[in-house]
Design a protein around this motif. Structure first.
Motif, PDB file in Angstrom:
ATOM      1  N   VAL A 116      39.715  55.827  43.660  1.00 23.90           N
ATOM      2  CA  VAL A 116      38.451  55.038  43.481  1.00 23.90           C
ATOM      3  C   VAL A 116      38.262  54.437  44.991  1.00 23.90           C
ATOM      4  CG1 VAL A 116      36.827  53.356  42.299  1.00 23.90           C
ATOM      5  CG2 VAL A 116      38.782  54.773  41.090  1.00 23.90           C
ATOM      6  N   SER A 118      34.961  52.252  47.234  1.00 23.57           N
ATOM      7  CA  SER A 118      33.617  51.722  47.105  1.00 23.57           C
ATOM      8  C   SER A 118      32.835  52.026  48.315  1.00 23.57           C
ATOM      9  CB  SER A 118      33.641  50.300  47.128  1.00 23.57           C
ATOM     10  OG  SER A 118      32.600  49.662  47.365  1.00 23.57           O
ATOM     11  N   VAL A 145      36.420  59.169  43.512  1.00 27.21           N
ATOM     12  CA  VAL A 145      35.224  58.802  42.895  1.00 27.21           C
ATOM     13  C   VAL A 145      34.872  57.550  44.044  1.00 27.21           C
ATOM     14  CG1 VAL A 145      34.462  57.222  40.899  1.00 27.21           C
ATOM     15  CG2 VAL A 145      36.267  59.022  40.658  1.00 27.21           C
ATOM     16  N   THR A 147      32.495  54.681  44.458  1.00 24.41           N
ATOM     17  CA  THR A 147      31.585  53.782  43.554  1.00 24.41           C
ATOM     18  C   THR A 147      30.461  53.115  44.269  1.00 24.41           C
ATOM     19  OG1 THR A 147      32.967  51.897  43.938  1.00 24.41           O
ATOM     20  CG2 THR A 147      33.409  53.305  42.025  1.00 24.41           C
ATOM     21  N   LEU A 197      42.796  55.000  37.094  1.00 21.67           N
ATOM     22  CA  LEU A 197      42.031  54.450  37.885  1.00 21.67           C
ATOM     23  C   LEU A 197      42.961  53.898  38.946  1.00 21.67           C
ATOM     24  CD1 LEU A 197      39.382  52.896  35.779  1.00 21.67           C
ATOM     25  CD2 LEU A 197      38.863  54.734  37.381  1.00 21.67           C
ATOM     26  N   LYS A 205      36.752  49.524  39.412  1.00 17.77           N
ATOM     27  CA  LYS A 205      37.443  50.258  38.381  1.00 17.77           C
ATOM     28  C   LYS A 205      37.113  49.750  37.033  1.00 17.77           C
ATOM     29  CE  LYS A 205      41.326  49.003  40.395  1.00 17.77           C
ATOM     30  NZ  LYS A 205      40.880  48.437  41.391  1.00 17.77           N
TER      31      LYS A 205
END
Ligand SMILES: Nc1nc2c(ncn2[C@@H]2O[C@H](COP(=O)(O)OP(=O)(O)OP(=O)(O)O)[C@@H](O)[C@H]2O)c(=O)[nH]1
Ligand SMILES: [Mg+2]
Ligand SMILES: [Zn+2]
Length: 355
Positions: A116, A118, A145, A147, A197, A205
């Motif tokens: 993850v 951002s 991922v 975010t 995560l 997360k």
């Protein structure tokens, strides 16, 4: 109960010797200062490790969240003693960058590693590469991922940037706030499979867990305005069962992951660099002043990004360090090399060679 946490025939087979000792199987869902939360067919229990396992753990490491364990249960007290850890199918391992001994299993028996980052901060491609290498080496399938897509002016550009280092691993743009991309993420989370995560503090997360669960299961915390860093809101690892039946492990934010004999992981993530290095004229090319060095040519032409080359080398040095740690002969050879260098330098001479 344990069926819905991923219990399988293969595990039942591994468990047979413990069943004969009247122990029951459980999976660790929480780990907090010497106490473990467990799910078993007798309900949720609080576990502590047996004296013997504690002794073994000093060298082999402690049970981790996601582990399957054999316990002596005392259901009336909601308690259990953990006697053994079943062999792990996969392990997401972290090694502190500068210490020798500390290897930490972040998550055991995970199928999918959600890496993850951002979109409200610049994507750190180098860090993503390291996460990918660690994920490949863990045995889990990595999914990147990104975010806070709601905060990005050009989410597609950030996805493309991540894809350029992800080598075919999926890259998803999501927002826990608007729900964008959440269905695509949920499609990677299958019932009775486990996802972990991982990523820096504040990337969102726990917000993803809450969005997937449809309720506030985990605390979330605002990031610092000054520097966009998170505040380490989540302080323990927790395995959560989502309404879909998928299992997801939330972890505290961490800055960096170390590597553990990641040879396999490394070559998957650095296929392009290895391919270039293989076309050097000499098979033992050190990519210094040798004629016909494809790496130097690629760096000069811009085909190979210098940052990428640097992080490849850094990873290789870490791997060499790990290998020496594990193989006493390599360690000796390395030490002899340095003793020779020290002697030579005292004698005012130079010595050539690589470790
Ligand atoms: N705009 C926006 N903010 C988000 C999104 N997801 C999370 N946030 C915010 O980001 C901050 C950090 O979120 P957390 O979920 O606590 O982050 P974390 O990764 O769990 O952080 P640690 O537990 O410290 O590792 C909170 O203020 C969230 O509200 C998103 O999709 N969009
Ligand atoms: Mg959190
Ligand atoms: Zn070369």
């Amino acid at each position: 109960m344990i069926q819905s946490y991923g219990w399988s025939d293969a595990l039942r087979h591994d468990f047979a010797p413990f069943a004969a000792r009247d122990l029951v199987p459980g999976r660790i869902t929480v780990q907090q200062r010497g106490h473990y939360g467990l799910v078993t067919d007798l309900g949720e229990l609080t576990g502590q490790i047996s004296g013997r396992l504690a002794h073994e753990a000093e060298s082999g490491g402690y049970p981790a969240v996601g582990d399957w364990v054999a316990v002596a249960a005392r259901p009336a007290e909601h308690a259990a003693t953990i006697h053994a850890v079943l062999p792990r199918r996969t392990a997401f391992v972290r090694r502190a960058a500068d210490t020798i001994a500390s290897e930490q299993v972040v998550a055991a028996n995970v199928d999918v590693a959600l890496l993850v980052a951002s979109m409200n901060a610049d994507l750190n491609q180098r860090r993503l590469e390291r996460y990918l290498a660690t994920a490949w080496q863990s045995g889990a399938k990595p999914v990147v991922v990104l975010t806070k897509a709601d905060l990005a002016a050009h989410p597609e550009a950030e996805v493309a940037e991540a894809e350029s280092v992800a080598f075919g691993s999926p890259v998803l743009a999501v927002s826990a706030v608007t729900g964008a991309g959440m269905d695509a993420l949920a499609a990677y989370l299958k019932p009775a499979e486990t996802a972990v995560l991982v990523g820096s503090s504040g990337v969102g997360k726990s917000s993803l867990v809450n969005a997937l669960a449809g309720e506030m299961l985990m605390d979330t915390g605002a990031i610092r305005e000054a520097d966009d860093h998170g505040r380490h809101t989540t302080t323990h690892r927790e395995l959560i069962r989502l309404p879909s039946g998928a299992l997801i492990l939330d972890t505290p934010g961490m800055r960096e992951l170390g590597l553990l004999d990641a040879d396999d992981g490394l070559s998957v993530t650095f296929e392009d660099v290895e391919a270039i290095a293989e076309s050097c004229r000499f098979s033992d090319c050190h990519h210094g002043n040798e004629p016909g060095c494809a790496v130097r040519a690629a760096l000069e032409s811009g085909e190979l990004d210098p940052g990428r080359w640097k992080s490849f080398n850094k990873l290789q040095r870490e791997l060499a360090f790990q290998a020496r740690k594990e193989d006493p002969r390599l360690r000796e050879a390395h030490n002899r090399h340095w003793v020779a260098i020290a002697k030579a330098s005292r004698a005012g001479k130079k010595i050539r060679g690589k470790t």
